[in-house]
Design an enzyme around this catalytic site. Structure first.
Site, PDB file in Angstrom:
ATOM      1  N   GLU A   1      -2.068 -38.601  23.958  1.00 40.22           N
ATOM      2  CA  GLU A   1      -0.959 -39.439  23.508  1.00 40.22           C
ATOM      3  C   GLU A   1      -0.489 -40.308  24.669  1.00 40.22           C
ATOM      4  O   GLU A   1      -0.469 -39.894  25.820  1.00 40.22           O
ATOM      5  CB  GLU A   1       0.185 -38.553  23.025  1.00 40.22           C
TER       6      GLU A   1
ATOM      7  N   LYS B   1       2.037 -42.099  14.494  1.00 42.44           N
ATOM      8  CA  LYS B   1       2.680 -40.780  14.529  1.00 42.44           C
ATOM      9  C   LYS B   1       3.806 -40.723  13.493  1.00 42.44           C
ATOM     10  O   LYS B   1       4.691 -41.588  13.463  1.00 42.44           O
ATOM     11  CB  LYS B   1       3.221 -40.535  15.932  1.00 42.44           C
TER      12      LYS B   1
ATOM     13  N   CYS C   1       0.859 -35.006  18.779  1.00 43.21           N
ATOM     14  CA  CYS C   1       1.885 -34.252  19.491  1.00 43.21           C
ATOM     15  C   CYS C   1       2.839 -33.497  18.558  1.00 43.21           C
ATOM     16  O   CYS C   1       2.477 -32.470  17.993  1.00 43.21           O
ATOM     17  CB  CYS C   1       2.632 -35.192  20.437  1.00 43.21           C
TER      18      CYS C   1
END
Length: 285
Positions: free
Chosen positions: A42, A114, A155
Site C-alpha cells: 500500500e 480501497k 490494508c
C-alpha cells in the site's frame, strides 16, 4: 497449476521518484528469482503525512509516475505486476487509495480503490482519519488470471471478513492484501487477521507491507507474508526495511482445503433474535 509469487516490502519515503526506483529494483530482483506475480505494498508511491505536500505532488492516473513505471516494468519483465496502491488525484480534489494490476503486456488489467477507510483512535494518542483525504471505493474486484482468480483488498479491508467471504463465494482463490499497517496494530493483529482470512475462506493470501520508520515520521509493521489455504505461513519478511518474500503457489491446494472443510458450502441463512432482560434482571425465557 503452480506459479511463483512475490511480495515486495518497502519503506516508502516522500519522493515518488525515489520510491519508483526502489520498486523497480525490487521487482526486477523478484522476477529474476522466477516470480511471475509480484505485489508491492500500500502507498508504494509515497507515505506523506503533510497533506499540502502530498497534494502538491499528486497526479491523476494518466500522469502518475508509479503507474507509468509499473506498466513499463510489467511489459519488460513479462509478469503480472500488482501495485498494492498509490495515491491518485481525483477530479473533486480528494484522492483515491488505488491499487493497479498490470499484465505481461504492460497493459492495465484493472484497478481497485480501497473501500474501508482507516478512521481510528489508538492508544498513546495515535489517531488516523483516512476519510478526510481519500474517497472510499465502492466496488470489490475479482480478476480471472491465467494462474487463478485474484481478489483485491487493501490494508484496513482485512478487518472486514465479509469482503473476503463475498469474493471467495464468487470463486476467489487468492486474496491480495497490500498494506501499511501501523506498528501498534501490526504487533497485535497483522498475522492473526491474515491467517484467519486464509483459513476461513480456504484461499491463499499475499500481503506486501510497508516496514520501518518512514521519512514522514510514521512507523509501519512490515512482516510481509504469503499464506496458504490451510493458514500456514509459506514465507515472511522482517519488521524493518525493504525486501522480497517469494513462495510457490500451488492453486490446487485451494480445492483441497475447501474439500476438507467445506464451510463455503455449509453456511446457512439465519435470523438474529435479541432476547431482552426480564423485569428481575434475568434473561427472559
Amino acid at each position: 497449476m503452480t506459479f511463483k509469487a512475490a511480495a515486495i516490502q518497502m519503506c516508502s519515503g516522500v519522493d515518488p521518484a525515489e520510491n519508483a526506483g526502489t520498486m523497480a529494483r525490487l521487482v526486477r530482483e523478484a522476477a529474476a528469482q522466477g516470480a511471475t506475480y509480484v505485489q508491492t505494498p500500500e502507498m508504494t508511491g509515497a507515505l506523506q503525512r503533510d497533506r499540502a505536500a502530498m497534494k502538491a505532488a499528486l497526479r491523476d492516473e494518466g500522469s502518475d509516475l508509479i503507474v507509468a513505471a509499473a506498466s513499463k516494468l510489467a511489459g519488460e519483465l513479462r509478469i503480472h505486476l500488482h501495485v498494492g496502491s498509490t495515491a491518485i488525484g481525483l477530479a473533486d480534489g480528494k484522492m483515491a487509495n488505488r491499487g493497479f494490476l498490470f499484465g505481461p503486456d504492460g497493459k492495465k488489467i484493472t484497478h481497485y480503490d480501497k473501500i474501508h477507510m482507516f478512521d481510528v483512535d489508538l492508544d498513546n494518542g495515535e489517531s488516523w482519519r483516512e476519510s478526510a483525504a481519500y474517497t472510499p471505493g465502492a466496488t470489490a474486484k475479482l480478476v480471472s488470471l491465467p494462474f487463478g482468480k485474484l481478489g483485491c483488498a487493501i490494508c484496513y479491508d482485512v478487518r472486514f471478513p465479509e469482503l473476503f467471504r463475498a469474493q471467495a463465494a464468487a470463486g476467489a482463490e487468492i486474496m491480495s492484501v497490500p498494506a501499511a499497517f501501523t506498528r501498534q496494530t501490526g504487533e497485535a493483529h497483522w498475522e492473526i487477521l491474515l491467517r484467519a482470512r486464509a483459513i476461513e475462506n480456504g484461499m491463499f493470501v499475499i500481503a506486501a507491507a510497508q516496514a520501518g520508520v518512514h521519512e514522514d515520521g510514521r512507523e509501519t509493521f512490515g512482516h510481509s507474508m504469503i499464506i496458504d489455504p490451510w493458514g500456514r505461513v509459506l514465507a515472511s519478511a522482517s519488521g524493518t526495511g525493504a525486501g522480497i518474500v517469494i513462495a510457490d503457489i500451488d492453486i490446487t491446494q485451494v480445492a483441497a482445503a475447501r474439500g476438507k472443510i467445506p464451510n463455503l458450502k455449509n453456511g446457512r441463512p439465519f435470523q438474529l433474535e435479541e432476547v431482552p432482560l426480564s423485569a428481575s434482571g434475568d434473561v427472559a425465557a
